[in-house]
Structure formats: C-alpha cells, structure tokens
Write a protein that holds these residues in place. Structure first.
Motif, PDB file in Angstrom:
ATOM      1  N   ASP A  74      -0.972  11.852 -11.582  1.00  0.00           N
ATOM      2  CA  ASP A  74      -0.873  11.200 -10.275  1.00  0.00           C
ATOM      3  C   ASP A  74      -1.637   9.891 -10.364  1.00  0.00           C
ATOM      4  N   ARG A  75      -1.467   9.046  -9.380  1.00  0.00           N
ATOM      5  CA  ARG A  75      -2.244   7.819  -9.296  1.00  0.00           C
ATOM      6  C   ARG A  75      -3.072   7.859  -8.034  1.00  0.00           C
ATOM      7  N   TYR A  85      -5.772   3.787 -10.079  1.00  0.00           N
ATOM      8  CA  TYR A  85      -6.208   4.538 -11.251  1.00  0.00           C
ATOM      9  C   TYR A  85      -5.184   5.617 -11.553  1.00  0.00           C
ATOM     10  N   ILE A  86      -5.041   5.969 -12.829  1.00  0.00           N
ATOM     11  CA  ILE A  86      -4.217   7.114 -13.207  1.00  0.00           C
ATOM     12  C   ILE A  86      -5.155   8.297 -13.426  1.00  0.00           C
ATOM     13  N   ASP A 105     -10.958  12.650 -13.535  1.00  0.00           N
ATOM     14  CA  ASP A 105     -11.267  11.670 -14.577  1.00  0.00           C
ATOM     15  C   ASP A 105     -10.176  10.617 -14.497  1.00  0.00           C
ATOM     16  N   LEU A 106     -10.577   9.376 -14.253  1.00  0.00           N
ATOM     17  CA  LEU A 106      -9.635   8.307 -13.950  1.00  0.00           C
ATOM     18  C   LEU A 106      -9.673   7.188 -14.987  1.00  0.00           C
ATOM     19  N   ARG A 107      -8.545   6.507 -15.090  1.00  0.00           N
ATOM     20  CA  ARG A 107      -8.434   5.306 -15.916  1.00  0.00           C
ATOM     21  C   ARG A 107      -7.811   4.222 -15.049  1.00  0.00           C
ATOM     22  N   ARG A 108      -8.470   3.076 -14.945  1.00  0.00           N
ATOM     23  CA  ARG A 108      -7.983   2.020 -14.060  1.00  0.00           C
ATOM     24  C   ARG A 108      -6.741   1.354 -14.649  1.00  0.00           C
ATOM     25  N   THR A 109      -5.722   1.157 -13.797  1.00  0.00           N
ATOM     26  CA  THR A 109      -4.488   0.519 -14.249  1.00  0.00           C
ATOM     27  C   THR A 109      -4.311  -0.876 -13.658  1.00  0.00           C
TER      28      THR A 109
END
Length: 110
Positions: A74-75, A85-86, A105-109
C-alpha cells in the motif's frame, strides 16, 4: 485508540492500473483518510564489506491504530507534507493487555 503520539494524519492509498503500454501503475485511490499516525523519518550511516565508504540511508517508520486497513505494498500519503511512502512491511507486537499499534516500515517515493 492509538498508543503512540500522532505527529500527522495520513491517507492509505491502494490499487493499480495498466497504462497504454501495458505497464502497471499505482492509482491514488484512498481507502482511508485522516488516519492519525506517528511518522518519523530517520537516517542511518551504512557500510558494506564490498564498499567501506559510508553511505547515508533514509528510512521512515510509522505507527497507526490497530484497526487500520493497511497491507504491504500500500502507499501512505502524509496529509501534512504531501509526501508519499510505500509500505515495505507491517508488524505488530503481541500484547494480551491491550491492542498495540501497527508498525509500518516505509520507503519514501516522492
């Protein structure tokens, strides 16, 4: 009710579509908006055996209420900053006395 102190509100985005070239693209379909969240961005200095030169890696962690419908891939859109973030992973601690928050736990897109 959330145990962590909310620092922002987020929208949970889900869904994909196919473009004219057959490539999969994310859609910005909100499945939840105004979700209170504790969102913290941090940096970490990382080295590897192959490359001892230190690199700075940015990552983000969020906590949302236990009843939030959120899954991997999800985002999450920070409604305050507009950053997206993903979701790389979701987890929750086992606690028989109360229902714990969901950790993302997120990763910025963007």
């Amino acid at each position: 009710m959330m145990q962590a102190i909310a620092t922002t509100r987020v929208s949970i985005l889900r869904g994909t579509t196919t473009d004219a070239y057959g490539d999969e693209q994310d859609t910005d379909t909100p499945i939840a908006t105004g979700v209170p969240a504790s969102l913290i961005e941090q940096t970490r200095r990382v080295t590897t055996r192959d490359d001892p030169t230190p690199r700075i890696v940015r990552y983000a962690i969020a906590r949302v209420p236990a009843a939030t419908d959120v899954t991997d891939q999800d985002r999450v859109k920070d409604e305050r900053t507009g950053a997206i973030y993903i979701v790389d992973a979701t987890s929750s601690m086992a606690n028989p006395a109360s229902v714990p928050d969901i950790r993302l736990d997120l990763r910025r897109t963007t």
